[in-house]
Motif scaffolding. Structure first.
Motif, mmCIF file in Angstrom:
data_model
loop_
_atom_site.group_PDB
_atom_site.id
_atom_site.type_symbol
_atom_site.label_atom_id
_atom_site.label_comp_id
_atom_site.label_asym_id
_atom_site.label_seq_id
_atom_site.Cartn_x
_atom_site.Cartn_y
_atom_site.Cartn_z
ATOM 1 N N SER A 11 0.769 -1.233 -0.048
ATOM 2 C CA SER A 11 0.011 -0.037 0.165
ATOM 3 C C SER A 11 1.005 1.324 0.203
ATOM 4 O O SER A 11 0.480 2.409 -0.563
ATOM 5 C CB SER A 11 -1.021 0.100 1.147
ATOM 6 O OG SER A 11 -1.732 -1.243 1.386
ATOM 7 N N LEU A 14 2.403 1.733 -3.433
ATOM 8 C CA LEU A 14 1.375 2.318 -4.223
ATOM 9 C C LEU A 14 1.415 3.672 -3.984
ATOM 10 O O LEU A 14 1.376 4.697 -5.056
ATOM 11 C CB LEU A 14 0.176 1.514 -4.070
ATOM 12 C CG LEU A 14 -0.940 1.722 -5.167
ATOM 13 C CD1 LEU A 14 -1.873 0.610 -5.260
ATOM 14 C CD2 LEU A 14 -1.803 2.987 -4.631
ATOM 15 N N ILE A 18 2.245 7.014 -6.875
ATOM 16 C CA ILE A 18 0.997 7.847 -7.337
ATOM 17 C C ILE A 18 1.254 9.257 -6.889
ATOM 18 O O ILE A 18 1.228 10.004 -7.707
ATOM 19 C CB ILE A 18 -0.174 7.312 -7.040
ATOM 20 C CG1 ILE A 18 -0.684 6.028 -7.436
ATOM 21 C CG2 ILE A 18 -1.513 8.373 -7.238
ATOM 22 C CD1 ILE A 18 -1.977 5.354 -6.811
ATOM 23 N N VAL A 202 1.572 -1.309 -9.610
ATOM 24 C CA VAL A 202 0.171 -0.882 -9.816
ATOM 25 C C VAL A 202 0.188 0.691 -9.722
ATOM 26 O O VAL A 202 -0.637 1.310 -10.514
ATOM 27 C CB VAL A 202 -0.650 -1.458 -8.753
ATOM 28 C CG1 VAL A 202 -2.171 -0.863 -8.757
ATOM 29 C CG2 VAL A 202 -0.855 -2.852 -8.867
ATOM 30 N N GLY A 203 0.981 1.264 -8.823
ATOM 31 C CA GLY A 203 0.879 2.556 -8.799
ATOM 32 C C GLY A 203 1.332 3.404 -10.063
ATOM 33 O O GLY A 203 0.807 4.605 -10.425
ATOM 34 N N LYS A 205 1.350 2.521 -13.176
ATOM 35 C CA LYS A 205 0.099 2.269 -13.964
ATOM 36 C C LYS A 205 -0.975 3.254 -13.743
ATOM 37 O O LYS A 205 -1.344 3.950 -14.760
ATOM 38 C CB LYS A 205 -0.660 0.826 -14.073
ATOM 39 C CG LYS A 205 0.386 -0.333 -14.412
ATOM 40 C CD LYS A 205 0.666 -0.427 -16.019
ATOM 41 C CE LYS A 205 1.330 -1.735 -16.301
ATOM 42 N NZ LYS A 205 1.579 -1.511 -17.795
ATOM 43 N N TRP A 206 -1.075 3.614 -12.442
ATOM 44 C CA TRP A 206 -2.213 4.670 -12.176
ATOM 45 C C TRP A 206 -1.643 6.084 -12.552
ATOM 46 O O TRP A 206 -2.286 6.920 -12.880
ATOM 47 C CB TRP A 206 -2.755 4.538 -10.957
ATOM 48 C CG TRP A 206 -3.779 3.467 -10.563
ATOM 49 C CD1 TRP A 206 -4.077 2.436 -11.414
ATOM 50 C CD2 TRP A 206 -4.362 3.061 -9.362
ATOM 51 N NE1 TRP A 206 -4.830 1.543 -10.878
ATOM 52 C CE2 TRP A 206 -4.952 1.961 -9.534
ATOM 53 C CE3 TRP A 206 -4.063 3.863 -7.947
ATOM 54 C CZ2 TRP A 206 -5.641 1.154 -8.631
ATOM 55 C CZ3 TRP A 206 -4.793 2.902 -6.912
ATOM 56 C CH2 TRP A 206 -5.848 1.783 -7.270
ATOM 57 N N LEU A 207 -0.180 6.267 -12.220
ATOM 58 C CA LEU A 207 0.262 7.563 -12.281
ATOM 59 C C LEU A 207 0.263 7.850 -13.914
ATOM 60 O O LEU A 207 0.237 9.256 -14.091
ATOM 61 C CB LEU A 207 1.960 7.335 -11.789
ATOM 62 C CG LEU A 207 2.486 8.742 -12.083
ATOM 63 C CD1 LEU A 207 1.865 9.852 -11.061
ATOM 64 C CD2 LEU A 207 3.855 8.311 -11.584
ATOM 65 N N LYS A 208 0.383 7.170 -14.444
ATOM 66 C CA LYS A 208 0.311 7.355 -16.052
ATOM 67 C C LYS A 208 -1.003 7.977 -16.664
ATOM 68 O O LYS A 208 -1.013 8.693 -17.635
ATOM 69 C CB LYS A 208 0.888 6.234 -17.046
ATOM 70 C CG LYS A 208 2.197 5.867 -16.710
ATOM 71 C CD LYS A 208 2.587 4.514 -17.471
ATOM 72 C CE LYS A 208 4.087 4.046 -17.219
ATOM 73 N NZ LYS A 208 4.531 2.834 -18.170
ATOM 74 N N ARG A 209 -1.989 7.930 -15.924
ATOM 75 C CA ARG A 209 -3.290 7.958 -16.085
ATOM 76 C C ARG A 209 -3.638 9.371 -15.789
ATOM 77 O O ARG A 209 -4.920 9.967 -16.091
ATOM 78 C CB ARG A 209 -4.231 6.786 -15.632
ATOM 79 C CG ARG A 209 -4.285 5.459 -16.301
ATOM 80 C CD ARG A 209 -5.102 4.744 -15.763
ATOM 81 N NE ARG A 209 -4.925 3.173 -16.287
ATOM 82 C CZ ARG A 209 -5.580 2.227 -15.868
ATOM 83 N NH1 ARG A 209 -6.503 2.238 -15.261
ATOM 84 N NH2 ARG A 209 -5.194 0.865 -16.387
ATOM 85 N N ILE A 210 -2.866 10.000 -14.806
ATOM 86 C CA ILE A 210 -3.231 11.260 -14.297
ATOM 87 C C ILE A 210 -2.443 12.405 -15.055
ATOM 88 O O ILE A 210 -1.419 12.017 -15.355
ATOM 89 C CB ILE A 210 -3.114 11.337 -12.750
ATOM 90 C CG1 ILE A 210 -1.754 11.141 -12.235
ATOM 91 C CG2 ILE A 210 -4.241 10.219 -12.139
ATOM 92 C CD1 ILE A 210 -1.595 11.280 -10.906
ATOM 93 N N ARG A 214 -2.640 17.471 -11.693
ATOM 94 C CA ARG A 214 -3.203 16.691 -10.644
ATOM 95 C C ARG A 214 -1.934 15.893 -9.882
ATOM 96 O O ARG A 214 -2.241 15.995 -8.582
ATOM 97 C CB ARG A 214 -4.129 15.387 -11.383
ATOM 98 C CG ARG A 214 -5.060 14.758 -10.299
ATOM 99 C CD ARG A 214 -5.681 15.366 -9.327
ATOM 100 N NE ARG A 214 -6.832 16.043 -9.796
ATOM 101 C CZ ARG A 214 -7.875 15.604 -10.235
ATOM 102 N NH1 ARG A 214 -8.163 14.461 -10.087
ATOM 103 N NH2 ARG A 214 -8.760 16.399 -10.683
#
Length: 250
Positions: A11, A14, A18, A202-203, A205-210, A214
């Motif tokens: 956690s 992650l 992010i 996983v983190g 992967k999420w970072l590339k989407r923001i 942000r």
């Protein structure tokens, strides 16, 4: 407790992937609640080294090597100097100074170019490498300092990971030479490092989407919350520290 710490490692890794920072501070705060005092910083340092190495490997294309080349050697020098003074500095003073510095980097005026150049990187590495042995989670200071150089989220996260990988690495040697028995903690450390790699993957992967905007907002408020927590802990500890200091000076 074992599996709880493993999940916590995933956690917090992650979170750092992010938000750019914060995972190490959360991790050491939780470790302080369940581990024996002599094990907190050594275990945290090795687990964080694994987490940062994983993030470095996954995001190596975005690393700013100029920053790493100047920051890391002086960070190692700071750790070396700190190892020669492996004593407990007054925690409230360290926490207060770090908190104020974090708030300045986050909300204050932009640092002058001189500070962001070679000399600034060298001084930043030296200071954070030194304090890392005494406060454990120097990551927010390093993250805030590096963030002041970049506006692109992937460059910030990747460069931060590379610098912290090399800053955490000497801790194992320093505490091993100081007598800490790492073999008693190897299973926990290995499991937390593996979980941290998954959390990092996983983190990112999420970072590339923001967006960068942000990310900058999230980063700023994570660092601010960490600074406020340090201020709270520091002022709370001053009640015990000041009488003790008065006794010593008298």
């Amino acid at each position: 407790m074992f599996w709880g710490l493993v999940l916590l490692s995933a956690s917090t890794s992650l979170l750092t992937a992010i938000a750019g920072a914060g995972g190490g501070a959360v991790l050491i705060a939780m470790l302080a609640l369940v581990l024996p005092a002599p094990a907190i910083i050594p275990v945290h340092g090795v687990v964080q080294m694994g987490s940062n190495v994983g993030r470095t490997v996954l995001a190596w294309r975005h690393i700013d090597w100029f920053t790493v080349a100047w920051f890391v050697p002086f960070g190692l020098l700071g750790t070396t100097v700190g190892s020669l003074l492996l004593v407990q500095f007054p925690a409230p003073l360290l926490q207060l100074c770090i908190a104020l510095f974090l708030l300045y980097l986050t909300w204050g005026p932009k640092l002058p170019q001189l500070v962001l150049g070679k000399a600034g990187l060298a001084c930043g590495g030296l200071i954070t490498g030194f304090i890392s042995l005494f406060v454990g989670a120097s990551g927010p200071v390093v993250a805030a300092f590096i963030k002041s150089r970049f506006s692109e989220r992937m460059t910030t996260v990747a460069t931060f990971a590379a610098t912290m990988s090399m800053q955490h690495a000497p801790k194992a040697l320093v505490f091993g030479l100081a007598g800490f028995v790492f073999k008693d903690w190897l299973l926990l450390i290995a499991a937390m490092m593996a979980a941290g790699f998954i959390g990092t993957w996983v983190g990112l992967k999420w970072l590339k989407r923001i967006s960068n905007h942000r990310f900058n907002q999230i980063f700023r408020w994570v660092i601010t919350l960490l600074a406020l927590r340090l201020l709270w802990v520091a002022f709370d500890a001053f009640d015990a520290f000041i009488p003790a200091l008065s006794g010593i000076t008298s």
